[in-house]
Design an enzyme around this catalytic site. Structure first.
Site: not given
Ligand SMILES: [Zn+2]
Ligand SMILES: *[C@@H]1O[C@H](CO)[C@@H](O)[C@H](O)[C@H]1NC(C)=O
Ligand SMILES: *[C@@H]1O[C@H](CO)[C@@H](O)[C@H](O)[C@H]1NC(C)=O
Ligand SMILES: *[C@@H]1O[C@H](CO)[C@@H](O)[C@H](O)[C@H]1NC(C)=O
Length: 404
Positions: A21, A24, A106, A109, A219
Site C-alpha cells: 500500500c 508501506c 497490502c 501490513c 562478579d
Molecule cells: Zn501496507
C-alpha cells in the site's frame, strides 16, 4: 510534492508491483508523510509508467488512499469515515461483504495501515503522534504472497517507542550483583547495579520497564573503578521521552545520590543503533585489574618482580568450574599483556594486570584445579589465591564522554 528522490523511483515501482500500500511504500522509503500520498505516488512514477503501460494497471490496484467507505471494527466498535476522495475506485470491504478483492490488501501490513491510520481513526484514538502498530520483521517469501483478507482490529494498544539511555557506572560494593540475583525464586541480594541505575530513570521517563545491558559484567564481589563500565538501558513504553542536557545531568546526579554503592557518568540518550557499539569488538578490548593476592609460601619483594618482565602471556582457559552451569565447555586462549606488582607483606601483594577482555582473572590466580594454564601458582611455585579484585578500566570508547 513527496520528498522522494530519483533513486526511489524503481523502488517505489517494485513495491507497488509487489502489492504494497502507499503507506508501506513510504515507510520503506523512510518517509512519514500522511497526506494525499497515493495520488502523489502515482504521479511520481508516471514518467516510467508511460513507457511500460502494463504497470499502470498494477498501480491502480495498490495506490488508492485509505478506503473511504464505512467499515466496522470488531472490538473497538468504531466507524471510521475517511476523508479521502477516491479517484481510483477502491475495493472496500463493506459491512456484510464476504471477502474483499485480494488485490486490494497490502501484502506488508495486511491492510492495517491502509485502514486504520487515517486521520479520523487517529483522532478517535486520541493520540495523534503515536505509531499504533509495530510491524514485526517476520520472514516473508519474496515477493510476499497476496493475502486474501484484511486484518480486523480486535483491540488497539498504544505504546511509546523505547528510549535508550547509556552511560558508565562505577560499583564500589563487594556485595552488589550487577543484575538481581535470584536462586530458586528467592532473592539473594537486596539490590543490584541495574536496579539502582534504573529506578530514577523509570520514574522520570515514566516507563513501564527496562532492559539493561553492559560491556561485560563483574562478579558480585568485584568492584568497578576508574572510568567505569559502559552500559545501556532500554526504557520500555516511556510516557516522557524528551530531556535536555541539564535534565539528563540532573538524572545522573539523582542516581549518584541514591546510593553509595554506585556512581554513573556520561549519562546520555542514545539511539537503538548506537547501542551496538557497546558490544562491538568486545573480545579485542583491553581490561585492567588490580588483584589482592595471597601466597602460601612466604615471599619477599624480589620473588614477585619477575612477573613484571612477563609480557603477552598466553593462557589456555578451560571454562571455569564456577560458570560451567551456564557456559559451554571450551578452551579459550586469552592474553595477559602486562603485569605489575606491589609487595605488601610476606604473604600478600597487589597484582595489576592488563589483559584481553574475557580473561578469567580469578582462575588465572588460583589455577581452577589446573584448568587455566599457566597460572600464578605455576609461575610463583606456590599455592596462591585471590582475596579481592577490582576492575580498573574497561577500554570501550562508547558512549562518548560528556564534558563536566
Ligand atoms: Zn501496507
Ligand atoms: C521512458 O522513455 C523515454 C523515451 O522513450 C526515455 O527517455 C526515458 O528515460 C524512459 N523512462 C524510464 C523511466 O524508463
Ligand atoms: C526487553 O524487555 C521485555 C520485557 O521486560 C522483553 O519482553 C523483551 O524481550 C526485552 N527485549 C530485549 C531486546 O531484550
Ligand atoms: C556522578 O558521579 C561521577 C563519578 O564520581 C562523576 O564523575 C559525575 O560528575 C557525577 N555526576 C553528577 C551529576 O553528580
Amino acid at each position: 510534492m513527496l520528498p522522494l528522490k530519483e533513486k526511489d523511483r524503481p523502488i517505489v515501482k517494485k513495491l507497488l508491483e509487489a502489492g504494497c500500500c502507499a503507506r508501506c511504500v513510504l515507510r520503506f522509503c523512510c518517509l512519514g508523510v500522511q497526506s494525499d500520498t497515493a495520488r502523489e505516488l502515482c504521479a511520481f512514477i508516471s514518467d516510467s509508467e508511460n513507457n511500460e503501460s502494463q504497470d499502470a494497471a498494477v498501480l491502480e490496484q495498490h495506490t488508492e488512499d485509505p478506503p473511504s467507505k464505512k467499515m466496522k471494527m470488531d472490538a473497538a466498535e468504531m466507524d471510521v469515515q475517511s476523508e479521502g476522495d477516491s479517484a481510483v475506485v477502491p475495493t472496500v470491504m463493506e459491512e456484510g461483504d464476504a471477502e474483499p478483492a485480494d488485490s486490494d490488501v497490502c501484502v506488508v501490513c495486511l491492510g492495517v495501515l491502509q485502514q486504520f491510520c487515517d486521520e479520523a481513526y487517529a483522532i478517535k484514538v486520541c493520540l495523534v503522534t503515536i505509531n499504533p502498530i509495530a510491524l514485526g520483521a517476520t520472514v516473508f517469501p519474496c515477493p510476499p504472497t497476496r493475502p486474501v483478507s484484511k486484518c480486523i482490529a480486535q483491540d488497539v494498544q498504544c505504546l511509546h517507542v523505547s528510549v535508550f539511555v547509556a552511560g558508565r557506572y562505577n560499583k564500589f560494593s563487594r556485595t552488589l550483583p550487577q543484575t538481581p540475583w535470584v536462586i530458586d525464586g528467592e532473592r539473594r541480594m537486596e539490590s543490584s547495579v541495574e536496579e539502582l541505575i534504573a529506578a530514577p530513570l523509570l520514574s522520570s521517563f515514566r516507563a513501564e520497564g527496562f532492559n539493561f545491558s553492559s560491556s561485560g559484567r563483574e562478579d558480585v564481589d568485584v568492584r568497578t573503578l576508574g572510568n567505569g563500565r559502559p552500559f545501556a538501558l532500554e526504557l520500555l513504553n516511556p510516557h516522557r521521552a524528551r530531556f535536555n542536557k541539564a535534565e539528563v545531568r540532573q538524572l545522573q546526579e539523582t542516581i549518584n545520590q541514591s546510593s553509595d554503592k554506585i556512581r554513573v557518568r556520561d549519562l546520555q540518550i542514545v539511539s537503538r543503533d548506537a547501542m551496538g557499539h557497546m558490544k562491538e569488538g568486545e573480545e579485542d578490548k583491553t581490561k585492567s585489574y588490580t588483584a589482592l593476592i595471597w601466597t602460601q609460601k612466604a615471599i619477599n619483594k624480589d620473588d614477585i618482580t619477575f612477573l613484571e618482565e612477563t609480557k603477552e602471556l598466553k593462557l589456555a582457559q578451560k571454562t571455569p568450574l564456577r560458570v560451567l552451569h551456564r557456559r559451554p565447555l571450551a578452551v579459550r586462549e586469552r592474553v595477559i599483556h602486562t603485569m605489575s606488582t606491589c609487595f605488601l607483606d610476606a604473604h600478600h601483594f597487589h597484582l595489576k594486570l592488563r589483559t584481553q577482555a574475557g580473561t578469567y582473572i580469578k582462575e588465572f590466580v588460583h589455577g581452577d584445579f589446573g584448568r587455566t594454564k599457566p597460572n600464578l601458582c605455576d609461575l610463583l611455585k606456590s599455592e596462591t589465591d585471590i582475596l579481592e579484585l577490582d576492575v580498573e578500566s574497561v577500554d570501550v570508547d562508547w558512549p562518548p564522554s560528556i564534558p563536566e
